[in-house]
Design an enzyme around this catalytic site. Sequence first.
Site, PDB file in Angstrom:
ATOM      1  N   HIS A 151       8.333  12.754 -11.808  1.00 18.60           N
ATOM      2  CA  HIS A 151       9.078  11.509 -11.659  1.00 18.60           C
ATOM      3  C   HIS A 151      10.410  11.546 -12.393  1.00 18.60           C
ATOM      4  O   HIS A 151      11.446  11.763 -11.791  1.00 18.60           O
ATOM      5  CB  HIS A 151       8.236  10.317 -12.127  1.00 18.60           C
ATOM      6  CG  HIS A 151       8.865   8.999 -11.841  1.00 18.60           C
ATOM      7  ND1 HIS A 151       9.047   8.547 -10.546  1.00 18.60           N
ATOM      8  CD2 HIS A 151       9.382   8.062 -12.647  1.00 18.60           C
ATOM      9  CE1 HIS A 151       9.655   7.372 -10.593  1.00 18.60           C
ATOM     10  NE2 HIS A 151       9.875   7.056 -11.847  1.00 18.60           N
TER      11      HIS A 151
ATOM     12  N   CYS B   8       1.694   3.622  -3.083  1.00 17.79           N
ATOM     13  CA  CYS B   8       0.663   4.513  -3.618  1.00 17.79           C
ATOM     14  C   CYS B   8       0.234   5.582  -2.614  1.00 17.79           C
ATOM     15  O   CYS B   8      -0.027   6.717  -2.980  1.00 17.79           O
ATOM     16  CB  CYS B   8      -0.564   3.711  -4.039  1.00 17.79           C
ATOM     17  SG  CYS B   8      -0.426   2.967  -5.666  1.00 17.79           S
ATOM     18  N   HIS B   9       0.117   5.198  -1.345  1.00 23.94           N
ATOM     19  CA  HIS B   9      -0.462   6.094  -0.352  1.00 23.94           C
ATOM     20  C   HIS B   9       0.567   6.821   0.498  1.00 23.94           C
ATOM     21  O   HIS B   9       0.215   7.739   1.237  1.00 23.94           O
ATOM     22  CB  HIS B   9      -1.430   5.323   0.553  1.00 23.94           C
ATOM     23  CG  HIS B   9      -2.589   4.750  -0.186  1.00 23.94           C
ATOM     24  ND1 HIS B   9      -3.648   5.505  -0.621  1.00 23.94           N
ATOM     25  CD2 HIS B   9      -2.844   3.480  -0.604  1.00 23.94           C
ATOM     26  CE1 HIS B   9      -4.521   4.729  -1.260  1.00 23.94           C
ATOM     27  NE2 HIS B   9      -4.044   3.498  -1.270  1.00 23.94           N
TER      28      HIS B   9
ATOM     29  N   HIS C  77       6.179   7.660 -18.592  1.00 24.76           N
ATOM     30  CA  HIS C  77       7.412   7.202 -17.943  1.00 24.76           C
ATOM     31  C   HIS C  77       8.524   7.206 -18.991  1.00 24.76           C
ATOM     32  O   HIS C  77       8.795   6.204 -19.643  1.00 24.76           O
ATOM     33  CB  HIS C  77       7.245   5.806 -17.342  1.00 24.76           C
ATOM     34  CG  HIS C  77       8.384   5.445 -16.430  1.00 24.76           C
ATOM     35  ND1 HIS C  77       9.630   5.080 -16.904  1.00 24.76           N
ATOM     36  CD2 HIS C  77       8.477   5.401 -15.080  1.00 24.76           C
ATOM     37  CE1 HIS C  77      10.434   4.826 -15.888  1.00 24.76           C
ATOM     38  NE2 HIS C  77       9.763   5.016 -14.764  1.00 24.76           N
TER      39      HIS C  77
ATOM     40  N   CYS D 218       0.777  -1.234   0.000  1.00 25.64           N
ATOM     41  CA  CYS D 218       0.000   0.000   0.000  1.00 25.64           C
ATOM     42  C   CYS D 218       0.813   1.291   0.000  1.00 25.64           C
ATOM     43  O   CYS D 218       0.392   2.290  -0.568  1.00 25.64           O
ATOM     44  CB  CYS D 218      -0.927   0.032   1.213  1.00 25.64           C
ATOM     45  SG  CYS D 218      -1.837  -1.496   1.489  1.00 25.64           S
TER      46      CYS D 218
ATOM     47  N   MET E  96      -8.513   1.568  -7.003  1.00 23.04           N
ATOM     48  CA  MET E  96      -8.232   0.706  -5.870  1.00 23.04           C
ATOM     49  C   MET E  96      -8.298  -0.768  -6.287  1.00 23.04           C
ATOM     50  O   MET E  96      -9.326  -1.229  -6.767  1.00 23.04           O
ATOM     51  CB  MET E  96      -9.282   0.981  -4.785  1.00 23.04           C
ATOM     52  CG  MET E  96      -9.259   0.010  -3.644  1.00 23.04           C
ATOM     53  SD  MET E  96      -7.729   0.111  -2.722  1.00 23.04           S
ATOM     54  CE  MET E  96      -7.958  -1.270  -1.642  1.00 23.04           C
TER      55      MET E  96
END
Length: 579
Positions: free
Chosen positions: A363, A86-87, A405, A83, A124
Amino acid sequence: MKRGKSSMAHVAVWVAVVPLAAGIAFAQPTKQERQPVTEPEIRYQAGGSPLAQEEMMVAVNPKSPPMTKAEFDKARQIYFERCAGCHGVLRKGATGKPLTTDKTIASGTEYLKVFIKYGSPAGMPNWGTAGELTDAEVDLMARYIQHEPPQPPEWGLKEMKASWKVIIPPDKRPRKKENAYNIDNIFATTLRDTGEVALIDGDTKKIINIVKTGYAVHISRTSGSKRYVYTIGRDGRLNLIDLWMERPDNVAEIKIGLEARSVETSRAKGYEDKLAVAGAYWPPQYVIMKGDTLEPLRIMGTRGMTVGDQEYHPEPRVAAIVGNHTKPEFVVNVKETGKVLLVNYTDLANLTVTEIEAAQYLHDGGWDSSKRYFMVAANQSNKIAVIDTKQGKLAKLVDVDKIPHPGRGANFVHPKFGPVWATGHLGSEKIALIGTDPVKNKAHAWKVVQMLDGQGGGNLFIKTHPKSTNLWVDTPLNPDAKIAQSVAVFDIRDLSKKPEVLPIAEWAGVGEGAKRIVQPEYNKAGDEVWFAVWSAKNQESALVVVDDKTRKLKAVIKDPRIITPTGHFNVYNTTYDIY
């Protein structure tokens, strides 16, 4: 794994953490929110975090549902494995939504369980129905994210200096090159899971040395003189390799943080080899060091306000860093806040930093062909930010496809639109070509002039060379093995033609394994393209060399020491940012 030093009663507790990956969301999406997360994106976010062995502090919220110490430890492990990528470590949100206790406690356990088990259209994953988590684990996670997140320790000058080693002082190093290698054509290849870099002679295709480095080296960069190679591991360990030695090896090292991704050196005239800079994911900071010893000189934090909503973010990670070739300046990209920092390094005691607002989740990226404009992907915003480093401002935000990317991207002259810079995408098969000439091709500048269709999503790197007519696109994170094990190559002279697909993994002849093909990299001459054939640590991997003109197999480099190869960097092309 380390265990807590006190009970889980409502007091501060020391705990440990483990790897970051993809994640959890809990609020119903609106029509304007992100589309579903693709499997390539989940693969990209997944992976072990060097924070695994670090002790962290957590303050227990009295409103949180009850959990035993064993339950908390198990849930914490699941969170950092699946998790946090992402969070976020502190759950403030990044790719995924914030999971702070003001939101999760208000939602309640039963509400959270539904979204953890079934997922949501906002991206999700359906962890429960997909079989990744049992019902008991779903319940565990619903309770866990209502507790305060563990707090990682800081890493400052004291810790850096304790980790700093000058293995061979500058005055004890060679005064001239002591080997016969063609340094311009040496490749530094990451051996991800062994914590090493293979130095390979591009002329003979033989291994020069296997150098111990940090874990999962993310990037290797070279000094302006081409003498030194700097590598940064995900564990924050920075190594300095001297290519002038009879057998090139480490001459200095330092740990600049607990998790990191980026390193660069001063490239402006007169500053070659003088300074190095490295950026950390945790703590959120960048560090300027002496280029020949890695002695830390200046630490700069990146915590601050996000672009747009101007909310405070406690863990904005430092992503790509590039060195300006014409000005004494580092270009530092701060992921979560969406800001690009132009750091003038002429006077470290009175550091001048220009802050440019771009877009969130910066990024990776690279220079346009003129090396005036820096093109950086704001991946979760689906944009490319164009930074004019001459004027020190944002030139344009360009909308592209899902999760760009580019690596460093690819520069070439389009037969119709003039100079362009290209990026692939993690979330789609599209390759975006952006015009980069605001003088002679003003009508096409900072616009997507063409979208090409590649094999599929899961692209990480795209590459060409000034002497080539080919554009190479990998797809190592595509869930289809056939696509992940091959590359697409476009003819720049006629981009209306479909790409040719080359079976690189088949050419490698390494037997069983994932055999993901990653990161095309040219030799100095621009007539060879190297690919990593990346399998698991206990399986055979290889490097494959392709003739750029004929697109035929030229060589396969095999050796028992080539374990989990990923990125590889040619000294000459890296020094001069040729891509």
